[in-house]
Write a protein that holds these residues in place. Structure first.
Motif, PDB file in Angstrom:
ATOM      1  N   MET A   1       0.592  -1.256  -0.084  1.00 31.18           N
ATOM      2  CA  MET A   1       0.099   0.018  -0.039  1.00 31.18           C
ATOM      3  C   MET A   1       0.848   1.305  -0.025  1.00 31.18           C
ATOM      4  N   GLU A   2       1.894   1.396   0.624  1.00 26.48           N
ATOM      5  CA  GLU A   2       2.823   2.475   0.589  1.00 26.48           C
ATOM      6  C   GLU A   2       3.403   2.578  -0.614  1.00 26.48           C
ATOM      7  N   ARG A   3       3.981   1.579  -1.380  1.00 24.64           N
ATOM      8  CA  ARG A   3       4.487   1.833  -2.631  1.00 24.64           C
ATOM      9  C   ARG A   3       3.211   2.318  -3.686  1.00 24.64           C
ATOM     10  N   LYS A   4       2.215   1.779  -3.306  1.00 27.85           N
ATOM     11  CA  LYS A   4       1.075   2.233  -4.494  1.00 27.85           C
ATOM     12  C   LYS A   4       0.799   3.699  -4.063  1.00 27.85           C
ATOM     13  N   ASN A   5       0.741   4.195  -2.658  1.00 26.85           N
ATOM     14  CA  ASN A   5       0.712   5.665  -2.547  1.00 26.85           C
ATOM     15  C   ASN A   5       1.707   6.685  -3.045  1.00 26.85           C
ATOM     16  N   VAL A   6       2.877   6.149  -3.126  1.00 23.40           N
ATOM     17  CA  VAL A   6       4.105   6.557  -3.735  1.00 23.40           C
ATOM     18  C   VAL A   6       3.737   6.844  -4.941  1.00 23.40           C
TER      19      VAL A   6
ATOM     20  N   GLN B   1       0.977   6.631  -6.867  1.00 24.93           N
ATOM     21  CA  GLN B   1       0.011   7.490  -7.169  1.00 24.93           C
ATOM     22  C   GLN B   1       0.262   8.933  -7.051  1.00 24.93           C
ATOM     23  N   LYS B   2       1.239   9.400  -6.123  1.00 26.45           N
ATOM     24  CA  LYS B   2       1.528  10.758  -6.064  1.00 26.45           C
ATOM     25  C   LYS B   2       2.417  11.074  -7.051  1.00 26.45           C
ATOM     26  N   TRP B   3       3.652  10.124  -7.383  1.00 25.34           N
ATOM     27  CA  TRP B   3       4.326  10.404  -8.669  1.00 25.34           C
ATOM     28  C   TRP B   3       3.594  10.519  -9.886  1.00 25.34           C
TER      29      TRP B   3
ATOM     30  N   THR C   1       0.556  11.650 -10.191  1.00 25.95           N
ATOM     31  CA  THR C   1      -0.374  13.003 -10.251  1.00 25.95           C
ATOM     32  C   THR C   1       0.634  14.003 -10.384  1.00 25.95           C
TER      33      THR C   1
END
Length: 943
Positions: free
Chosen positions: A1-6, A8-10, A12
């Motif tokens: 999940m942490e990697r997914k959030n990173v 997603q941020k990238w 965006t």
């Protein structure tokens, strides 16, 4: 999940980068996965809608051609990519219309013509290969164009300009949609897309005068099962636009088409086809409800509108039980409000004509509504889910509201009609065997009597006479009988001679657990409204009530209601009777409490103790012999007022159980729920008896001080506040009150010294208590035993709590304290010494708390706190303006205080604005709020 959030941020960040204009096309390549292509199309939409100004003007045309080319390429799918590209082109159109792109729709239609290969090359072959796919792609593009307009964030002037320009494009869209809808060659898929496209454009308020022929064409689609839902949605959207009322001829031309659906509606209802009947009902209601006044005014077409009203009446009475076998009838209920309001809004002469036509319809409506409110058979009802039962209950409430409203049009004749029918039913054994019919008629009566003053109705005596004839063996019927009697409680108060026939039914219901809520609430209403006439029935009521309480027939909450009912009943009895009957009532419960008090504490005991104490609280809430004085003026045999030497019966009972209560407290002192229940008994008694509670003050003060010293709890402080409120002004009680306050205060100060953070409830109640003392008896602050400086610090600490109620209480404490500073020297001294700290705390805490509440979503709004902080600052300015000016100057000159967001100049402006206001509470609130927004860097953000 942490990697997914990173990731997603990238992604965006990538979408907002300048390179996105280039890489989005690479992501749309034919070799990419649909998800990647979708991201490419979404990126394109993001750039066009949010970063349009970054694109040079000379690249606009090539971007448009590229987009059209890609839409053609993706016309066969994937669908999600196609839609996103269409939305991107729509966003582009909104940026260019009307100056740089004057005829977007015509250009789009031309670009999608199958016979014309695209000039960019490559896509022309595809255009001729799949005209059907391209037609769908064009319709998708035309559908999302108004939707993108509706969802875009635009300045008001720009929105108005775009709306006008798009409405002008409707002339190009409408003929094409008509042609596609009428064409034999068009597939169902194309026709459905046409319908959705029309629905989308209707949202732009395109004139019905220009589109009514297309709307008429939509009615033909209703006979096609595949298109039915889309056609219903489109027609409803089209005729629900308020602007349609300007096009009366168009509406009149649509009316025969709506009426023409009646046969299809009847067949659907007969076949149990819920979807079809639901859809047609929506169309009829949209036409009737949105345009009822306009259509009523078309006098030459009155028969057509009457036919529409009857069609809606059919929908209201559609066969089946809501919500199990039909869901249509509920759609119509608001229509009947609207029609009635419109009819009653005409001038008298016109109104009389309309009433002549529509009153018979409303009488039919009453029959239909009562029929729809029928319960199913008990076997069927038992098989319903709890959700279905709850929906049916809400549906009946809606019917009840509608019947109450209909009474305004039909008046007394409606009640007579219901009464005659009920009489015929109860006299005919065959008819009265169907309990649902009787229940429905009573339900109708109750719906009206609950909110309309029926005291002048000549049918109520007959109804009261009929009710005892009803067999209440059925639970649903019995429930409604109880509620009907309850709704007539005020009438019974004016006609007490009728009580004898009706009370036995209520007492009969009281012994049945399944009638708990209805029977207890009805008895409570009767005891409240008719208490002065219940003397002859008091023994029966008390006997039955005592019996059901001891047998535990009812749940705890209903026992509380029942005790409140008995409090009303006892209040109105002759004074010498009250104590005897009160003893009889409470003795069994006191004995039970005594037994429980002797046992070792356990969870079961605890709930029983709380329950009995709760019942006593409820009884003492309503047992008020003083409240009867006004009602007894002019009574034929006035009851005896208690003499000065006669103690209030409640006080007598409390004194008798006082030792028992102390025993309970000795075992449960550390249990806040039990202590709260004990305090509740005295709290309710004090509130009800007021000064009659006087004989208990000394005992209660001593006990409160002891229990609070041993185990501090907020409920003890709240009870002390009530005692201060009522008895602080009485000379013979003041020494007890003073001793209690001093003991409570010293104990609480110890808690504050040790760290009060874990006791926000105690801090809140303590602040409220001292606010009350300052309000009612500030002389108590002259005592050497009260550490005024420590109390001031407690107030400041309480202001720093994150719990909103505690902060509010602290604000109240200071607004009561500041006006007393001139009269109480010790308060003046502490203000001189620590006023700066108070000012500093308010400014800092206001800022910190608002941030905390916003960031952590803690219960309570920063705005709700503004008022309390503002009032303290206003009070400071009113009572010591010179000192406040000095404190503000010293406090605000600290760099970065209360926030780095505010400049020295802004702080100075805030001080000057604040110091100018000594009376205007609203203005001070605005000044504090504005400064608070500045401190958080939110000014101008629209927050």
């Amino acid at each position: 999940m942490e990697r997914k959030n990173v990731a997603q941020k990238w992604l965006t960040q990538a979408q907002t980068s300048a390179q996105a204009w280039q890489f989005c096309w690479a992501l749309l390549g034919p070799d990419k996965l649909p998800e990647v292509q979708f991201f490419g199309a979404s990126t394109l939409h993001t750039k066009i809608s949010r970063h349009w100004s970054d694109l040079p003007t000379d690249q606009h045309e090539s971007l448009r051609m590229q987009l059209l080319s890609h839409i053609l390429h993706f016309s066969s799918g994937p669908r999600m990519v196609l839609t996103r590209l269409c939305v991107a082109l729509a966003a582009m159109a909104l940026n260019l219309i009307p100056q740089a792109w004057s005829q977007p729709v015509a250009d789009m239609v031309r670009a999608f013509q199958p016979q014309k290969p695209d000039s960019e090359g490559g896509s022309g072959a595809e255009a001729t290969q799949d005209p059907h796919a391209h037609c769908l792609a064009l319709l998708e593009l035309l559908t999302v164009l108004p939707e993108e307009f509706q969802s875009s964030r635009l300045a008001q002037a720009r929105r108005a300009q775009l709306r006008e320009a798009l409405a002008g494009e409707w002339a190009a869209v409408c003929p094409m949609l008509r042609q596609l809808l009428q064409s034999q060659d068009s597939s169902n898929q194309v026709k459905e897309k046409v319908l959705r496209c029309l629905s989308s454009w209707v949202g732009l308020d395109v004139p019905l005068g220009e589109s009514h022929e297309l709307v008429q064409d939509c009615f033909t689609a209703l006979s096609n099962p595949e298109l039915f839902d889309a056609a219903v949605e489109t027609i409803v959207n089209a005729i629900s636009q308020p602007d349609c009322q300007r096009y009366i001829d168009a509406l009149v031309n649509l009316m025969p088409l709506v009426l023409g659906l009646h046969d299809q509606l009847k067949k659907a209802a007969q076949d149990g086809d819920m979807e079809t009947s639901h859809g047609i009902c929506r169309i009829a209601v949209a036409m009737g409800e949105t345009h009822s006044r306009v259509l009523l005014e078309q006098v030459e077409h009155w028969q057509e509108y009457l036919a529409l009203v009857n069609m809606i009446l059919f929908c209201t009475g559609i066969p089946g039980h809501y919500p199990v076998s039909e869901t249509t009838s509920s759609l119509t209920l608001t229509f009947w409000y609207t029609l009635q309001d419109d009819i009653l809004s005409f001038e008298e002469q016109k109104q009389a004509v309309y009433l002549q036509v529509y009153r018979p319809v409303y009488f039919q409506l009453v029959d239909v509504l009562l029929h729809k409110s029928h319960y199913p058979s008990q076997e069927d009802y038992a098989s319903w889910s709890s959700d279905d039962k709850e929906q049916f209950r809400i549906y009946r409430v809606d019917i009840s509201d509608t019947l109450m409203y209909v009474y305004e049009m039909l008046g007394a004749e409606l009640l007579s009609n219901l009464y005659d029918r009920l009489g015929r039913q109860l006299m005919d054994p065959q008819q009265s065997a169907v309990w649902q019919d009787t229940e429905a008629l009573l339900f109708g009566f109750q719906s009206i009597a609950e909110t309309i003053d029926v005291n002048y109705s000549d049918v109520i005596p007959g109804l009261i006479g009929l009710i005892p004839r009803i067999n209440i063996s059925n639970v649903m019927l019995a429930d409604t009988v109880m509620y009907t009697i309850g709704s007539l409680a005020e009438w019974l108060a004016d006609h007490p001679v009728m009580l004898g026939g009706i009370l036995p039914m209520v007492l009969q219901g009281l012994v049945k657990a399944e009638l708990s809520v209805s029977s207890v609430s009805t008895l409570k209403r009767i005891c409240r409204e008719c208490r002065h006439d219940l003397g002859p029935y008091a023994q029966d009521i008390l006997t039955v009530s005592q019996d059901v309480l001891l047998k535990e027939v009812h749940k705890s909450s209903q026992c509380m209601w029942l005790m409140q009912a008995l409090g009303f009943l006892l209040s109105a009895l002759p004074v010498e009777e009250i104590l005897v009957r009160l003893h009889t009532l409470v003795t069994p419960h006191v004995q039970q409490l005594d037994t429980l008090a002797q046992q070792e504490p356990n969870p079961s005991n605890k709930q029983s103790i709380i329950h009995i104490l709760g019942m006593m609280s409820s009884l003492f809430t309503t047992l008020d012999i003083n409240r009867q004085a006004d009602n007894l003026e002019g009574a034929s045999s006035p009851r005896l007022a208690p003499s000065q030497s006669t103690q209030n019966p409640v006080v007598v009972v409390l004194q008798q159980v006082f030792t028992l209560i102390r025993t309970i407290l000795s075992k449960w002192l550390d249990d806040s729920e039990v202590v709260e229940a004990v305090c509740g008994v005295f709290d309710k008694s004090v509130r009800t008896l007021l000064h009659d509670f006087g004989p208990m003050v000394a005992q209660l003060s001593g006990m409160l001080g002891q229990i609070y010293s041993a185990f501090p709890q907020a409920s003890a402080l709240d009870l002390a506040r009530q005692m201060v409120h009522i008895f602080a002004g009485e000379e013979h009680h003041i020494s007890n009150i003073r001793s209690l306050i001093e003991l409570l205060t010293s104990t609480t100060l110890t808690i504050f010294q040790q760290g009060p953070r874990d006791h926000p409830d105690i801090a809140e109640s303590f602040m409220h208590l001292h606010a009350q003392i300052l309000k009612r008896k500030p002389d108590l602050y002259l005592s050497d035993q009260l550490d005024v400086k420590a109390l001031f610090y407690c107030g400041i600490l309480s202001l720093k709590f994150p719990e909103t109620p505690t902060v509010k209480a602290a604000g109240l404490f200071f607004t009561e304290l500041l006006p007393r500073c001139k009269d109480v020297p010790s308060l003046g001294d502490v203000l001189q010494r620590d006023g700066k700290l108070l000012t500093e705390t308010i400014l800092q805490v206001r800022h910190d708390l608002c941030n905390l509440l916003l960031n952590q979503c803690i219960w309570g709004s920063p705005r709700s706190l503004t008022e309390h902080f503002s009032e303290v600052l206003l009070s400071l300015n009113r009572h010591c303006p010179a000192l406040l000016s000095q404190w503000l100057k010293e406090t605000l000159q600290t760099p970065g205080f209360p926030s780095a967001h505010v400049s020295t100049e802004q702080k100075h402006t805030f001080s000057q604005q604040l110091l100018r206001e000594q009376t205007n509470k609203r203005r001070v609130k605005e000044i504090v709020k504005e400064f608070s927004l500045l401190c958080r860097g939110l000014q101008g953000s629209g927050y």
